[in-house]
Design a protein around this motif. Structure first.
Motif, PDB file in Angstrom:
ATOM      1  N   MET A   1       0.653  -1.202  -0.002  1.00 26.01           N
ATOM      2  CA  MET A   1      -0.152   0.172  -0.365  1.00 26.01           C
ATOM      3  C   MET A   1       1.033   0.957  -0.020  1.00 26.01           C
ATOM      4  O   MET A   1       2.312   1.369   0.645  1.00 26.01           O
ATOM      5  CB  MET A   1      -1.134   0.144   1.623  1.00 26.01           C
ATOM      6  CG  MET A   1      -2.127  -0.847   1.510  1.00 26.01           C
ATOM      7  SD  MET A   1      -3.313   0.005  -0.022  1.00 26.01           S
ATOM      8  CE  MET A   1      -4.841  -0.814   0.713  1.00 26.01           C
ATOM      9  N   PRO A   2       0.624   2.150  -0.942  1.00 27.60           N
ATOM     10  CA  PRO A   2       1.093   3.502  -0.554  1.00 27.60           C
ATOM     11  C   PRO A   2       0.961   3.932   0.261  1.00 27.60           C
ATOM     12  O   PRO A   2       0.172   3.781   1.245  1.00 27.60           O
ATOM     13  CB  PRO A   2       1.058   4.523  -1.855  1.00 27.60           C
ATOM     14  CG  PRO A   2      -0.889   3.918  -1.807  1.00 27.60           C
ATOM     15  CD  PRO A   2      -0.929   2.309  -1.137  1.00 27.60           C
ATOM     16  N   LEU A   3       2.390   4.824   1.292  1.00 32.24           N
ATOM     17  CA  LEU A   3       2.653   5.357   2.478  1.00 32.24           C
ATOM     18  C   LEU A   3       1.834   6.898   1.831  1.00 32.24           C
ATOM     19  O   LEU A   3       1.705   7.772   0.639  1.00 32.24           O
ATOM     20  CB  LEU A   3       3.688   5.614   2.638  1.00 32.24           C
ATOM     21  CG  LEU A   3       4.296   4.275   2.982  1.00 32.24           C
ATOM     22  CD1 LEU A   3       6.251   5.016   2.906  1.00 32.24           C
ATOM     23  CD2 LEU A   3       4.264   3.861   4.084  1.00 32.24           C
ATOM     24  N   ARG A   4       1.433   7.833   2.832  1.00 30.54           N
ATOM     25  CA  ARG A   4       0.784   9.172   2.808  1.00 30.54           C
ATOM     26  C   ARG A   4       1.803   9.950   3.645  1.00 30.54           C
ATOM     27  O   ARG A   4       1.482   9.737   4.176  1.00 30.54           O
ATOM     28  CB  ARG A   4      -0.855   8.738   3.714  1.00 30.54           C
ATOM     29  CG  ARG A   4      -1.069  11.315   3.329  1.00 30.54           C
ATOM     30  CD  ARG A   4      -2.851  10.766   3.188  1.00 30.54           C
ATOM     31  NE  ARG A   4      -3.052   9.448   2.778  1.00 30.54           N
ATOM     32  CZ  ARG A   4      -4.808   9.545   3.572  1.00 30.54           C
ATOM     33  NH1 ARG A   4      -5.002  10.826   4.069  1.00 30.54           N
ATOM     34  NH2 ARG A   4      -5.321   9.071   2.705  1.00 30.54           N
ATOM     35  N   ILE A   5       2.716  10.255   2.201  1.00 34.30           N
ATOM     36  CA  ILE A   5       3.712  11.211   2.913  1.00 34.30           C
ATOM     37  C   ILE A   5       3.534  12.576   3.132  1.00 34.30           C
ATOM     38  O   ILE A   5       2.586  13.308   2.283  1.00 34.30           O
ATOM     39  CB  ILE A   5       4.827  11.409   1.378  1.00 34.30           C
ATOM     40  CG1 ILE A   5       5.356   9.754   1.338  1.00 34.30           C
ATOM     41  CG2 ILE A   5       6.258  12.293   2.153  1.00 34.30           C
ATOM     42  CD1 ILE A   5       6.234   8.897   2.179  1.00 34.30           C
ATOM     43  N   PRO A   6       3.679  12.964   4.172  1.00 34.71           N
ATOM     44  CA  PRO A   6       3.147  14.721   5.106  1.00 34.71           C
ATOM     45  C   PRO A   6       3.800  15.311   4.024  1.00 34.71           C
ATOM     46  O   PRO A   6       5.008  14.947   4.020  1.00 34.71           O
ATOM     47  CB  PRO A   6       3.048  13.820   6.741  1.00 34.71           C
ATOM     48  CG  PRO A   6       4.861  13.466   6.559  1.00 34.71           C
ATOM     49  CD  PRO A   6       4.635  12.143   5.442  1.00 34.71           C
ATOM     50  N   SER A   7       3.415  16.453   3.989  1.00 37.11           N
ATOM     51  CA  SER A   7       3.825  17.864   2.839  1.00 37.11           C
ATOM     52  C   SER A   7       4.830  18.842   4.494  1.00 37.11           C
ATOM     53  O   SER A   7       4.468  18.990   5.580  1.00 37.11           O
ATOM     54  CB  SER A   7       3.016  18.695   2.312  1.00 37.11           C
ATOM     55  OG  SER A   7       2.716  17.928   1.435  1.00 37.11           O
ATOM     56  N   LEU A 113       3.618  -2.850   2.784  1.00 37.23           N
ATOM     57  CA  LEU A 113       3.217  -3.533   4.158  1.00 37.23           C
ATOM     58  C   LEU A 113       1.038  -3.824   3.295  1.00 37.23           C
ATOM     59  O   LEU A 113       1.291  -2.596   2.054  1.00 37.23           O
ATOM     60  CB  LEU A 113       3.409  -3.048   5.303  1.00 37.23           C
ATOM     61  CG  LEU A 113       4.458  -3.254   6.107  1.00 37.23           C
ATOM     62  CD1 LEU A 113       3.936  -2.213   6.838  1.00 37.23           C
ATOM     63  CD2 LEU A 113       4.871  -4.131   6.394  1.00 37.23           C
ATOM     64  N   PRO A 114       0.699  -4.928   3.935  1.00 41.00           N
ATOM     65  CA  PRO A 114      -1.048  -4.069   3.159  1.00 41.00           C
ATOM     66  C   PRO A 114      -1.843  -3.651   3.767  1.00 41.00           C
ATOM     67  O   PRO A 114      -2.492  -3.130   2.664  1.00 41.00           O
ATOM     68  CB  PRO A 114      -1.778  -5.171   3.408  1.00 41.00           C
ATOM     69  CG  PRO A 114      -0.366  -6.105   5.152  1.00 41.00           C
ATOM     70  CD  PRO A 114       0.939  -4.912   4.300  1.00 41.00           C
TER      71      PRO A 114
END
Length: 189
Positions: A1-7, A113-114
């Motif tokens: 799953m993609p990570l949600r990279i913060p700004s 990771l899932p």
């Protein structure tokens, strides 16, 4: 799953860009970055685990800065860190060493990771330990909050003796071990 990279905050990023352009910075560039014009990638909020008094206390973290990986020719060549001061964001220093490659490995592992996570860094200075903190609340403000029991921590290499590097561990499993090592004598029982 993609990570949600913060700004990262724009001013934090601008301080790093300015430091990279500056030839006579008082916080000198590492030799391997001289002549390079690296790109800032993977901005991660850097939190510090506050010292704990006992195993019964929940873990607390506070934001201390942002760390950016520096990429040149498609590979990480270092990192740059900013610090939060009373006057706002300030460039702190450039970094090199094993934490750079270990951060890349940890992010690669997290992406496989899932479950999606919001990546952060969690520093435990008393153990000279840095972890990739995979926060389960994707919509959380990346500059606030404490480690949740179902968050994952990936100790970055080199990890302290007895703690495996580059392997995700639930916060509720790793932090009691960490706490027992840093809690004042007599309080860990």
């Amino acid at each position: 799953m993609p990570l949600r990279i913060p700004s990262a905050p724009a001013l934090a990023e601008q301080t790093v860009v300015a430091a990279l352009r500056e030839d006579t910075t008082r916080k000198a560039r590492p030799a391997h970055l001289v002549g390079e014009t690296p790109r800032l990638v993977l901005p991660l909020p850097l939190h510090r685990l506050t010292p704990v008094g006992s195993l019964a206390e929940p873990p607390r973290a506070r934001l201390t800065g942002w760390r950016f990986l520096l990429e040149a020719e498609g590979r990480a060549v270092g990192a740059a860190e900013t610090a939060l001061t009373a006057d706002g964001w300030e460039f702190s220093h450039f970094l090199a060493g094993p934490f750079i490659a270990s951060t890349e490995r940890g992010v690669g592992l997290a992406e496989s990771l899932p479950t999606p996570y919001q990546p952060r860094l969690l520093s435990i200075p008393e153990l000279y330990m840095l972890t990739l903190w995979l926060h389960a609340d994707l919509d959380a403000d990346p500059t606030t909050g404490d480690p949740l029991p179902d968050d994952l921590l990936v100790p970055l290499a080199p990890a302290p003796p007895g703690i495996a590097a580059d392997r995700p561990v639930r916060t509720d499993a790793l932090l009691p071990l960490v706490t027992s090592r840093v809690a004042p004598l007599g309080l860990a029982s």
